[in-house]
Scaffold this motif. Structure first.
Motif, PDB file in Angstrom:
ATOM      1  N   ASP A  78       0.865  -1.185   0.000  1.00  0.00           N
ATOM      2  CA  ASP A  78       0.000   0.000   0.000  1.00  0.00           C
ATOM      3  C   ASP A  78       0.897   1.228   0.000  1.00  0.00           C
ATOM      4  N   CYS A  79       0.729   2.089  -0.994  1.00  0.00           N
ATOM      5  CA  CYS A  79       1.560   3.278  -1.118  1.00  0.00           C
ATOM      6  C   CYS A  79       1.024   4.408  -0.244  1.00  0.00           C
ATOM      7  N   GLU A  80       1.947   5.251   0.191  1.00  0.00           N
ATOM      8  CA  GLU A  80       1.547   6.454   0.927  1.00  0.00           C
ATOM      9  C   GLU A  80       0.781   7.383  -0.008  1.00  0.00           C
ATOM     10  N   ASP A  92      -2.998   3.753  -3.702  1.00  0.00           N
ATOM     11  CA  ASP A  92      -2.538   2.731  -4.629  1.00  0.00           C
ATOM     12  C   ASP A  92      -2.255   1.464  -3.858  1.00  0.00           C
ATOM     13  N   THR A  93      -2.902   0.399  -4.261  1.00  0.00           N
ATOM     14  CA  THR A  93      -2.704  -0.910  -3.639  1.00  0.00           C
ATOM     15  C   THR A  93      -2.314  -1.896  -4.730  1.00  0.00           C
ATOM     16  N   PHE A  94      -1.215  -2.580  -4.539  1.00  0.00           N
ATOM     17  CA  PHE A  94      -0.713  -3.511  -5.531  1.00  0.00           C
ATOM     18  C   PHE A  94      -0.579  -4.887  -4.899  1.00  0.00           C
ATOM     19  N   ARG A 134       2.556   0.300   3.857  1.00  0.00           N
ATOM     20  CA  ARG A 134       2.380  -1.017   4.448  1.00  0.00           C
ATOM     21  C   ARG A 134       2.834  -2.093   3.474  1.00  0.00           C
ATOM     22  N   LYS A 135       3.314  -3.195   4.048  1.00  0.00           N
ATOM     23  CA  LYS A 135       3.620  -4.404   3.285  1.00  0.00           C
ATOM     24  C   LYS A 135       2.847  -5.541   3.948  1.00  0.00           C
ATOM     25  N   ARG A 136       2.086  -6.269   3.158  1.00  0.00           N
ATOM     26  CA  ARG A 136       1.275  -7.370   3.681  1.00  0.00           C
ATOM     27  C   ARG A 136       1.728  -8.678   3.043  1.00  0.00           C
TER      28      ARG A 136
END
Length: 754
Positions: A78-80, A92-94, A134-136
């Motif tokens: 998830d980008c800031e 932006d969620t990748f 965030r990193k999931r």
């Protein structure tokens, strides 16, 4: 365009899991749609060549798709927000996976791990979040999302160390059992590994790392990354991966196909030369001599010596009429062919053409009747005989005179005597040694040139390759772009090395050469590595120890027994591990091989033989040399003193043997379990709670120690006898203990036990 997800409000974990599962289901549906569409692509094309290319594209594209049951993604970033002060409702969620997945409107549902966006997943840290919030990381069963772990970088920066250490996903992967084949690591690539994977194509990159640092996996994933990001310059057919032996090549062979790269050539070092019968034994001096680079010069001179000198006049009979060519003009043709450059066979063709022209100049033969030039062929064969690599080498090594003529002062009479041997009566019956194979490959290049070159080559366990083997690799490189992998602390054999420059000097030098080390050991348990690292001051004093970052299930087990009990104990320990569902490697020196095989037979155990490329059984018998690069759930190392004695750098060989496990290590020996030339008594450095001791070695054993000793004895009984015979075994054991109590015990550093 990447699909934009609405900023989610704070939800419960179950609601988040449901939302993620919805995305996974959607992505899977579109992945399977893409697979179905590839199956419906029409076979028709404007011509046969286009049709073949279309079919190849369709096959490669389908092969690149993960299996229907596999998860679509392993991570998410998830980008800031671009403007944190703004009241933004989107972010932006990748989702990161093994391939890019689009929906019907070409919005991206999952991003390929090889893309720049995918790189962010691996390299973001609390010190440099790379614009991520965030990193999931997902834990899945198939495509079902069971759980996830979040790293919120702003929180991490307050208290947690840099993410080059192991994360939870990596530790979970390492706890998974082994199967005899290396798996891909795209879900668990660490930051330092990612930077090596993405390093430039145009270089000779040396990846150095201790046991368990992931250097082999990094090199293979680097291949996949290069193929994806340099598609204009690099195809799978342009890449060669070279392993040290067949067992290793079989171990890694599924990694690249699992990443969608199915046409990369994967060979062991002995497969580079022409196919011949192998198995000839050779003494160490001869093996060392045949690996030296000056052997290439000897072969080149010997081949040139086979070119003959013409007679003062060469007479040839054509249809009852003699044609004479002067020795001067024939010699000039031979000299011209010698100086032309190129392979021997190509220059032979040049000489044939020149001789044919001379004959035609005398009015014999024409361009349309080559059959009338038979006498020219006879002269050509006498002056420039047709050769094959195997036939030439067999003749050369069988002739003292030819060896001496080719030596040119570079070899002593004693060295030439080592090279000389009587060949088989028939070429088809000739058996070749492993050190003959690079010589045959060198000759194949001299005779016919290299049949295949590659734009990128990976060489694993390169620290042990001889100069002649490295030349075999180098001649197959068309660009000088290589990834060289190894560990100097594990460099053994006739060509053990202490510096990478000794390897690089025999490889292409047209591109920059870079040596990069991996310092974190993810695979070998800390307790095992700390024990093995005791050998480093003797084995490789200049090598910095790896930092082992995970604990194993317990300390190494050390079983000091009588010599007659050694093989049986090793077999029973291996059996016990196998019954526990573990993938087991017995690392056994040559001196103990026969007794261990007998013990495995006696216990009715099936096992794989690494020397035949087998790693498909629960129990596998491996030599220390074959163990390089392999990994097992449990390793049983037999008689370390013999392993050390097998090699001039035997302490390095033992270091290799001890570090092949990801969980359990057992040492079974009659001698020293960790032979070190100097230093304090080794037994003080080995955890005592796992050592097998005599009943009277310590009269103050506590209950925990007694329980562990009883567990060891029970495991031996369970593994070695059927249930109805347990009472009889225990009675006989008690009788044997009584007998031993009446005998004097052997003195020495280690006590013995049954």
């Amino acid at each position: 365009m990447v699909k934009i997800a609405e900023r989610r409000p704070v939800q419960s974990k179950s609601a988040e899991l449901a939302a993620e599962q919805q995305h996974f289901d959607l992505a899977r549906k579109h992945r399977e749609r893409a697979r179905a569409e590839l199956g419906e692509v029409p076979d028709a094309a404007v011509n046969a060549g286009a049709g073949r290319r279309l079919a190849l594209f369709r096959r490669n594209r389908k092969d690149a798709l993960a299996a229907p049951e596999e998860q679509v993604a392993f991570g998410r970033i998830d980008c800031e927000p671009a403007d944190p002060s703004a009241d933004s409702k989107i972010e932006d969620t990748f989702y990161i996976g093994r391939e890019t997945i689009f929906d019907d409107s070409r919005q991206v549902l999952v991003v390929n791990w090889q893309t720049p966006i995918g790189t962010l997943y691996y390299e973001a840290t609390h010190e440099d979040p790379r614009g991520l919030q965030r990193k999931r990381t997902f834990q899945c069963a198939g495509n079902q999302v069971r759980d996830f772990d979040d790293v919120v970088f702003a929180q991490l920066a307050e208290a947690v160390a840099e993410l080059e250490g192991p994360d939870g996903a990596l530790l979970a992967e390492l706890d998974r059992g082994r199967t005899g084949a290396m798996t891909d690591i795209v879900a668990t690539i660490q930051g330092a590994q990612s930077r090596l994977i993405r390093s430039p194509l145009d270089q000779l990159l040396v990846i150095e790392g201790g046991p368990g640092t992931g250097k082999t996996a990094v090199a293979l994933h680097r291949v996949s990354w290069l193929l994806f990001n340099h598609r204009d310059r690099l195809r799978p057919q342009d890449v060669l991966v070279v392993g040290p032996h067949p067992a290793f090549t079989r171990y890694i062979r599924t990694v690249l196909p699992s990443l969608g790269d199915t046409d990369v050539a994967q060979l062991d070092i002995d497969q580079l030369g022409p196919p011949v019968q192998r198995g000839r034994p050779e003494d160490p001096q001869t093996r060392r001599l045949k690996g030296e680079a000056r052997m290439a010069r000897l072969l080149a001179r010997a081949l040139e010596n086979r070119v003959g000198t013409p007679e003062p006049a060469e007479r040839m009979l054509f249809d009852g009429t003699f044609v004479t060519l002067s020795g001067v003009e024939v010699a000039a043709a031979v000299a011209s062919a010698r100086q032309a450059g190129g392979p021997y066979a190509q220059r032979r063709q040049r000489l044939r053409a020149q001789l044919a022209d001379l004959v035609r100049g005398r009015g014999r033969g024409g361009p349309t009747d080559p059959e009338r030039l038979g006498p020219v062929e006879n002269l050509l064969e006498r002056l420039w005989p047709l050769q094959s690599a195997a036939a030439f080498l067999r003749t050369l090594l069988g002739s003292q005179a030819r060896l001496a003529n080719a030596a040119a002062g570079e070899f002593t009479p004693e060295e030439l005597a080592l090279l000389h041997r009587r060949g088989a009566d028939k070429l088809s019956e000739q058996i070749w040694s492993n050190t003959d194979l690079p010589l045959l490959d060198e000759l194949e290049e001299l005779l016919n040139g290299v049949s295949r070159r590659y734009r990128h080559i990976v060489v694993d366990e390169a620290q042990d390759l001889s100069p002649m083997q490295l030349r075999a690799v180098a001649r197959r490189s068309s660009t000088g772009s290589l990834t060289v992998v190894g560990d100097l602390a594990q460099s053994t054999g006739a060509w053990a090395r202490d510096h990478w420059g000794e390897v690089a000097e025999h490889l292409p030098a047209q591109l920059p050469q870079v040596v990069v080390g991996l310092r974190y050991g993810y695979r070998v348990p800390r307790q095992v590595y700390e024990l093995a690292a005791e050998l480093l001051p003797v084995a490789a004093p200049d090598v910095e120890p790896t930092r082992a970052v995970r604990d194993g299930p317990g300390d190494p087990g050390v079983h000091v027994v009588e010599p007659a009990e050694r093989a049986g104990r090793a077999a029973l320990i291996a059996k016990d591990h196998a019954l526990g569902g573990r993938f087991v490697g017995i690392v056994c020196p040559a001196a103990c091989r026969a007794e261990v095989e007998f013990a495995l037979h006696a216990n009715d155990l099936q096992w794989g033989r690494a020397d035949q490329g087998e790693l498909d059984r629960a129990i596998n018998l491996v030599s220390p040399q074959e163990a390089k690069g392999l990994e097992f759930d449990a390793v049983v190392v037999v008689e370390p003193e013999e392993i050390v004695a097998e090699d001039e750098r035997g302490h390095r060989l033992l270091f290799v043997a001890l570090t092949r496990t990801i969980r359990y290590l057992d040492i079974v020996c009659a001698g020293d379990p960790l032979p070190i030339e100097s230093g304090p008594d080794v037994t003080s450095r080995i955890p005592r709670q796992r050592m097998v001791v005599e009943p009277d070695a310590d009269p103050t054993l506590d209950m925990a120690q007694l329980d562990r000793l009883a567990e060891d004895l029970a495991a031996l009984v369970v593994g070695g006898a059927p249930v109805p015979m347990w009472d009889e075994v225990l009675q006989r054991t008690a009788a044997l203990l009584d007998e031993r109590a009446d005998r004097s015990r052997p003195s020495g550093r280690h006590r013995r036990s049954s």
